[in-house]
Design a protein around this motif. Structure first.
Motif: not given
Length: 379
Positions: A13-17
Motif C-alpha cells: 500500500a505504501d508503494h501505491v500511495a
C-alpha cells in the motif's frame, strides 16, 4: 504459508500511495482512427507474439510475424466474451493484421475455453510450443472458473496462402496447482474482478543461467485478505518434454490487489524487468487504489529482491479522461508495448453504453534506466 516458504517481494500500500500525478505515466488518448486495425469478425484482447527462445519476436523472411490473441464473437455485454474465448492465430504484415483462425483445433484443448499464455518457436523454426490457460473443463454445462496451466506442440507449415499450425500433439499440464502455495481458483467465487487465479503462463529463458521460467498470475494460499494476488513461478530446463517445478510466489500484493495479470519478464541492460497489468477495480477499495495500468519491478536476478519501478511500480496508466481505454499491456524485448482497446473515448463517470474496442491499441514504447521507466515516442 508453509514453514520456510516466503510470500515473495511485497508490492505494498505504501508503494501505491506514493503514486503522484498521472500525467507523466498516461498513454495518449485513443480515438476512432486508432481502431483501424480491427478484424470485423472478432473481438480481440490479450495478445502475444510467437517468440524465439531468447524472447525476440520470430520473423519470417519478409519481416512478417505470427501472433496469438484471445478472440470471441461480439456480444452486447463485452464481459460475455470471457466465456467464449479461444486463442486465435494472426499474421502481422506491413499491410496490417490478418486473421488465420483458431490456433488449436476444435476439441483439442482440455478446457471449455482458452485464456492467455505465450508461445516459443523451436530453434529450427519448424514448430512451436504453446503455453496457455485451460479455463473450465471441456463439455461443462456452465462455464466454471477452474484454471490449469497447459502446454502443447505444433508444426509450423508455410504455404503460398499463409503460415498454419498443424499436427497439434503432446498436450500436457505444465504445472499442477500446489495448494500450499497457491489458492484454488474454484474457491474464490466467480464475480468479475473477484475470481482467483492460476493462469497466464509467460515463458522466459534466463540468459545468465539458461534456466527456463514460467511466470503466472496466482492467488496467495492462506491469506486473510480477499485481495491476495501474487505472481507465481515455476522453474525447469524448458525443453518441450522437461518437467517444471513450482516455486513460491515471487511478488505478492496480499492485502492490496486481487489480480496481477499476464506477468512477463524481459532482460535489459543486465537487469530483469517483471511487468504485470492490473485494474483499478481489483484494488482493495479501502485504499490506496492505483489506476488501471502497467506495473513493474526490477531486479539483478530472477530470484529477487524486486524493486518497484519509479518507486511505486506504476509504468503506464490510462489517461484520466479515459481510465479504462486499454488493458493487458505486454512489453517486448525492444521495449515496444502492445495492449488492446477496451472501453475507449469516455470519462470516468460517463453514462453511455460501454464501447469495447476489441482490437490492438496503438503500440507504445518505453525507456528503461535502472529503476526508472518512462514512456517515449513510439518508433
Amino acid at each position: 504459508m508453509p514453514s520456510g516458504q516466503t510470500a515473495g517481494t511485497l508490492w505494498s500500500a505504501d508503494h501505491v500511495a506514493a503514486i503522484g500525478p498521472l500525467a507523466s505515466f498516461a498513454a495518449p488518448l485513443i480515438g476512432a482512427a486508432d481502431l483501424a486495425d480491427a478484424l470485423p469478425e472478432l473481438g480481440l484482447w490479450d495478445a502475444w507474439p510467437v517468440q524465439n527462445d531468447d524472447g525476440s519476436i520470430h520473423r519470417f523472411a519478409d519481416g512478417a510475424s505470427l501472433w496469438m490473441a484471445l478472440g470471441a464473437p461480439w456480444f452486447e455485454n463485452p464481459d460475455d466474451r470471457h466465456a467464449h474465448a479461444r486463442i486465435h492465430l494472426l499474421l502481422r504484415q506491413a499491410s496490417g493484421w490478418r486473421s488465420l483462425g483458431p490456433a488449436m483445433p476444435e476439441g483439442f484443448a482440455p478446457g471449455s475455453r482458452e485464456w492467455s499464455g505465450s508461445a516459443i518457436m523451436d530453434a529450427d523454426g519448424g514448430g512451436l510450443t504453446l503455453y496457455f490457460t485451460a479455463a473450465g473443463t471441456r463439455g461443462e454445462a456452465q462455464p466454471t472458473f477452474g484454471q490449469r496451466l497447459f502446454q502443447a506442440r505444433a508444426r509450423l507449415a508455410e504455404n503460398a496462402d499463409a503460415p498454419r499450425l498443424t499436427d497439434w500433439r503432446d498436450l500436457r499440464e505444465s504445472v499442477a496447482l500446489d495448494e500450499r502455495l497457491y489458492m484454488d481458483p474454484l474457491s474464490g467465487g466467480g464475480g468479475i474482478g473477484t475470481i482467483k487465479a492460476f493462469r497466464d503462463p509467460g515463458f522466459f529463458r534466463d540468459p545468465a543461467t539458461g534456466e527456463a521460467w514460467l511466470f503466472f498470475t496466482g492467488s496467495r494460499a492462506g491469506s486473510a485478505s480477499a485481495f491476495n494476488g501474487v505472481i507465481g513461478a515455476a522453474r525447469g530446463a524448458g525443453g518441450p518434454d522437461d518437467p517444471w517445478r513450482i516455486v513460491p510466489p515471487v511478488i505478492s500484493a496480499d492485502g492490496l490487489n486481487n489480480e496481477l495479470e499476464r506477468p512477463h519478464v524481459i532482460h535489459h541492460a543486465g537487469l530483469y524487468y517483471l511487468f504485470w497489468s492490473t485494474q483499478s477495480h481489483v484494488f482493495d477499495p479501502a485504499g490506496p487504489v492505483g489506476p488501471t495500468g502497467l506495473y513493474g519491478m526490477v531486479s539483478d536476478r530472477l530470484e529477487g529482491e524486486w524493486r518497484p519501478l519509479n518507486g511505486t511500480g506504476l509504468v503506464i496508466a490510462n489517461p484520466p479522461e479515459a481510465p479504462r481505454q486499454a488493458y493487458s499491456w505486454l512489453v517486448l524485448p525492444d521495449l515496444r508495448v502492445t495492449s488492446f482497446v477496451d472501453d475507449w473515448g469516455h470519462g470516468a463517470d460517463h453514462a453511455d453504453t460501454r464501447r469495447f474496442g476489441g482490437t490492438f491499441a496503438p503500440f507504445l514504447a518505453l525507456a528503461l534506466d535502472g529503476e526508472r521507466a518512462r514512456l517515449r515516442a513510439a518508433p
